[in-house]
Design a protein around this motif. Structure first.
Motif, PDB file in Angstrom:
ATOM      1  N   GLY A 284     -44.576 -22.792 -56.789  1.00  0.00           N
ATOM      2  CA  GLY A 284     -43.483 -23.271 -57.621  1.00  0.00           C
ATOM      3  C   GLY A 284     -42.678 -22.172 -58.289  1.00  0.00           C
ATOM      4  O   GLY A 284     -41.440 -22.141 -58.204  1.00  0.00           O
ATOM      5  N   THR A 285     -43.360 -21.244 -58.950  1.00  0.00           N
ATOM      6  CA  THR A 285     -42.658 -20.167 -59.645  1.00  0.00           C
ATOM      7  C   THR A 285     -41.984 -19.230 -58.653  1.00  0.00           C
ATOM      8  O   THR A 285     -40.852 -18.781 -58.866  1.00  0.00           O
ATOM      9  CB  THR A 285     -43.635 -19.394 -60.541  1.00  0.00           C
ATOM     10  N   THR A 286     -42.651 -18.929 -57.554  1.00  0.00           N
ATOM     11  CA  THR A 286     -42.059 -18.066 -56.532  1.00  0.00           C
ATOM     12  C   THR A 286     -40.766 -18.669 -55.999  1.00  0.00           C
ATOM     13  O   THR A 286     -39.739 -17.981 -55.881  1.00  0.00           O
ATOM     14  CB  THR A 286     -43.048 -17.851 -55.378  1.00  0.00           C
ATOM     15  N   LEU A 287     -40.779 -19.954 -55.686  1.00  0.00           N
ATOM     16  CA  LEU A 287     -39.580 -20.600 -55.146  1.00  0.00           C
ATOM     17  C   LEU A 287     -38.451 -20.603 -56.172  1.00  0.00           C
ATOM     18  O   LEU A 287     -37.280 -20.415 -55.823  1.00  0.00           O
ATOM     19  CB  LEU A 287     -39.908 -22.022 -54.708  1.00  0.00           C
ATOM     20  N   ALA A 288     -38.778 -20.815 -57.443  1.00  0.00           N
ATOM     21  CA  ALA A 288     -37.754 -20.809 -58.483  1.00  0.00           C
ATOM     22  C   ALA A 288     -37.099 -19.432 -58.595  1.00  0.00           C
ATOM     23  O   ALA A 288     -35.865 -19.318 -58.700  1.00  0.00           O
ATOM     24  CB  ALA A 288     -38.370 -21.211 -59.819  1.00  0.00           C
ATOM     25  N   LEU A 289     -37.906 -18.378 -58.562  1.00  0.00           N
ATOM     26  CA  LEU A 289     -37.353 -17.021 -58.648  1.00  0.00           C
ATOM     27  C   LEU A 289     -36.540 -16.682 -57.399  1.00  0.00           C
ATOM     28  O   LEU A 289     -35.499 -16.015 -57.489  1.00  0.00           O
ATOM     29  CB  LEU A 289     -38.487 -16.017 -58.844  1.00  0.00           C
ATOM     30  N   GLU A 290     -36.992 -17.139 -56.242  1.00  0.00           N
ATOM     31  CA  GLU A 290     -36.227 -16.893 -55.013  1.00  0.00           C
ATOM     32  C   GLU A 290     -34.910 -17.662 -55.019  1.00  0.00           C
ATOM     33  O   GLU A 290     -33.896 -17.173 -54.493  1.00  0.00           O
ATOM     34  CB  GLU A 290     -37.071 -17.252 -53.800  1.00  0.00           C
ATOM     35  N   ASP A 291     -34.898 -18.861 -55.613  1.00  0.00           N
ATOM     36  CA  ASP A 291     -33.633 -19.573 -55.798  1.00  0.00           C
ATOM     37  C   ASP A 291     -32.660 -18.722 -56.601  1.00  0.00           C
ATOM     38  O   ASP A 291     -31.472 -18.610 -56.266  1.00  0.00           O
ATOM     39  CB  ASP A 291     -33.869 -20.891 -56.554  1.00  0.00           C
ATOM     40  N   ALA A 292     -33.164 -18.159 -57.701  1.00  0.00           N
ATOM     41  CA  ALA A 292     -32.304 -17.339 -58.561  1.00  0.00           C
ATOM     42  C   ALA A 292     -31.744 -16.146 -57.795  1.00  0.00           C
ATOM     43  O   ALA A 292     -30.558 -15.799 -57.927  1.00  0.00           O
ATOM     44  CB  ALA A 292     -33.091 -16.871 -59.784  1.00  0.00           C
ATOM     45  N   MET A 293     -32.575 -15.507 -56.983  1.00  0.00           N
ATOM     46  CA  MET A 293     -32.112 -14.366 -56.191  1.00  0.00           C
ATOM     47  C   MET A 293     -31.002 -14.791 -55.228  1.00  0.00           C
ATOM     48  O   MET A 293     -29.967 -14.112 -55.105  1.00  0.00           O
ATOM     49  CB  MET A 293     -33.278 -13.771 -55.392  1.00  0.00           C
ATOM     50  N   ALA A 294     -31.216 -15.908 -54.542  1.00  0.00           N
ATOM     51  CA  ALA A 294     -30.239 -16.365 -53.553  1.00  0.00           C
ATOM     52  C   ALA A 294     -28.929 -16.770 -54.212  1.00  0.00           C
ATOM     53  O   ALA A 294     -27.842 -16.472 -53.695  1.00  0.00           O
ATOM     54  CB  ALA A 294     -30.809 -17.532 -52.753  1.00  0.00           C
ATOM     55  N   LEU A 295     -28.992 -17.446 -55.356  1.00  0.00           N
ATOM     56  CA  LEU A 295     -27.766 -17.866 -56.038  1.00  0.00           C
ATOM     57  C   LEU A 295     -26.994 -16.659 -56.560  1.00  0.00           C
ATOM     58  O   LEU A 295     -25.763 -16.591 -56.410  1.00  0.00           O
ATOM     59  CB  LEU A 295     -28.110 -18.819 -57.183  1.00  0.00           C
TER      60      LEU A 295
END
Length: 421
Positions: A284-295
């Motif tokens: 969960g936390t990994t995906l949230a941080l990767e979302d932030a990177m992509a955005l």
């Protein structure tokens, strides 16, 4: 061009996005709005793997160093099944306290000039005025809910009940404990997040939950019962609930959330507001941080906001597909635990590690285990061949040269080539 951004939600996704945006352009006007007081959060610890740490280091070395310094790490996994136990050596994993992670990210955001507004709830009826509004306010996002028809939110409930707990027991490995009761199996996942303790998630089927009386027990009664059931792995340490004091549903089922689209005009979804994946894969936390990177990358590289938001959604949807599949299969493995639990512990743990396989539910477990072991031996032979091939080739060539064999120097077709695997 200076952009005004409002991140609604002060979790890892919103804070990290604010950091990345200010690093990309210090002129960006970025504010994070968080409904709760600073320092309060739900949960205990979060897990991640080396790959995430490497990506964090590429984008902001300072916060990545702080995260790594305050993390614990492990390589082993341990499974306790009744009175038996087995240990496996695996990839390096990390755990960090959620409080600590948020404190690191908040401090870094402030250092870069981000405004942090705590105890500032935002609803769909009163969104902040900004060029871009980011809904990073979790699975129950108020901003997304206000436009539920547009986003096409779908929520699917799982079968098993779970509770998120903490303990002062510091596990030295990622620990699985399966306990048989008169009403079926109940199990726990435990992992350390610092010298102060570990996360301990307990899960069971509905029949076990009601049979043990957990549906009727108050919090204190439930903790006493669980401490008795898992006494062997807790070593006398207590369990604790609701570290933040925030009221929450007792023993919910996990809700998998998806959305038909992730943006509406200048509003975009991030992290759990956009998607959730079952906790048993720890992503969960990994995906949230990767979302932030992509955005953040899309906002930097694309010429217009609509193009940036569309690109961000396409990229993340594609990246999420295998993770969502793995999460679904992982949840189903535990829901079908009786199918695997009576195997010898070594085999059961091996299939626990293979629970993301779409083939596993369709083969007899013992047959799948034999096939997997055979495939593993073949892969080991391939790795040995790749390593030794060049060495053997060089040795043969050196012997021919020493013996005066002209073929090794002539370039003739029968000369031994260097093996490139």
């Amino acid at each position: 061009m200076c952009v005004k951004v409002a991140c609604v939600g002060g979790g890892p996704a919103g804070l990290y996005l604010s950091i990345l945006l200010k690093r990309q352009d210090p002129a960006h006007d970025v504010t994070v709005y968080e409904r709760d007081p600073e320092g309060s959060t739900y949960g205990w610890g979060v897990t991640y793997w080396r790959g995430l740490l490497d990506r964090l280091r590429e984008r902001d070395p300072g916060s990545a160093r702080a995260v790594e310094e305050h993390s614990v790490r492990w390589r082993d996994g341990v499974a306790h099944v009744g009175g038996l136990a087995t240990r496996h050596h695996g990839d390096e994993g990390f755990g960090i306290g959620r409080h600590r992670l948020l404190a690191i990210l908040a401090a870094r955001a402030r250092e870069l000039g981000v405004r942090l507004e705590f105890e500032h709830p935002v609803t769909g009826a009163n969104p902040p005025a900004a060029d871009l509004v980011v809904a990073a306010d979790g699975a129950g996002s108020a901003l997304r809910t206000h436009h539920a028809d547009h986003f096409g939110t779908e929520i699917t409930g799982g079968r098993d009940h779970y509770v998120w707990l903490g303990t002062t027991k510091v596990f030295d490995a990622f620990t699985f404990a399966f306990v048989e009761t008169d009403h079926g199996w109940i199990w726990a996942y435990g992992y350390g997040f610092g010298p102060e303790g570990s996360t301990c998630v307990v899960e069971c089927a509905p029949g076990t939950w009601t049979g043990l009386g957990l549906d009727r027990a108050d919090e204190a009664e439930a903790l006493v019962l669980l401490e008795k059931l898992f006494a062997d792995v807790l070593d006398g340490h207590p369990l604790s609930a609701r570290s933040s004091g925030r009221a929450s549903a007792a023993w919910p089922v996990f809700r998998t959330l998806t959305n038909r689209t992730w943006s509406r005009d200048n509003l975009v979804l991030l992290g759990d507001a956009a998607h959730t994946t079952h906790y048993s894969i720890g992503a969960g936390t990994t995906l949230a941080l990767e979302d932030a990177m992509a955005l953040a990358t899309a906002l930097r590289e694309r010429d217009t906001l609509p193009d940036a938001l569309a690109h961000y959604e396409r990229e993340r949807r594609a990246a999420l597909l295998p993770v969502q599949s793995a999460a679904r299969l992982s949840a189903q493995w535990y829901e079908n635990l009786p199918r695997y639990i009576h195997l010898p512990p070594e085999q059961m743990f091996a299939l626990l590690g293979q629970r993301h396989s779409p083939l596993l539910p369709h083969l007899p477990p013992r047959l799948y285990y034999r096939i997997d072991r055979a495939a593993g031996r073949l892969e080991t032979l391939r790795r040995v061949k790749r390593r030794l091939g060049p060495v053997i080739a060089r040795t043969v060539q050196a012997r021919r040269l020493a013996a005066g064999d002209g073929r090794a120097r002539s370039g003739r077709p029968d000369a031994v080539p260097a093996h490139r695997g």
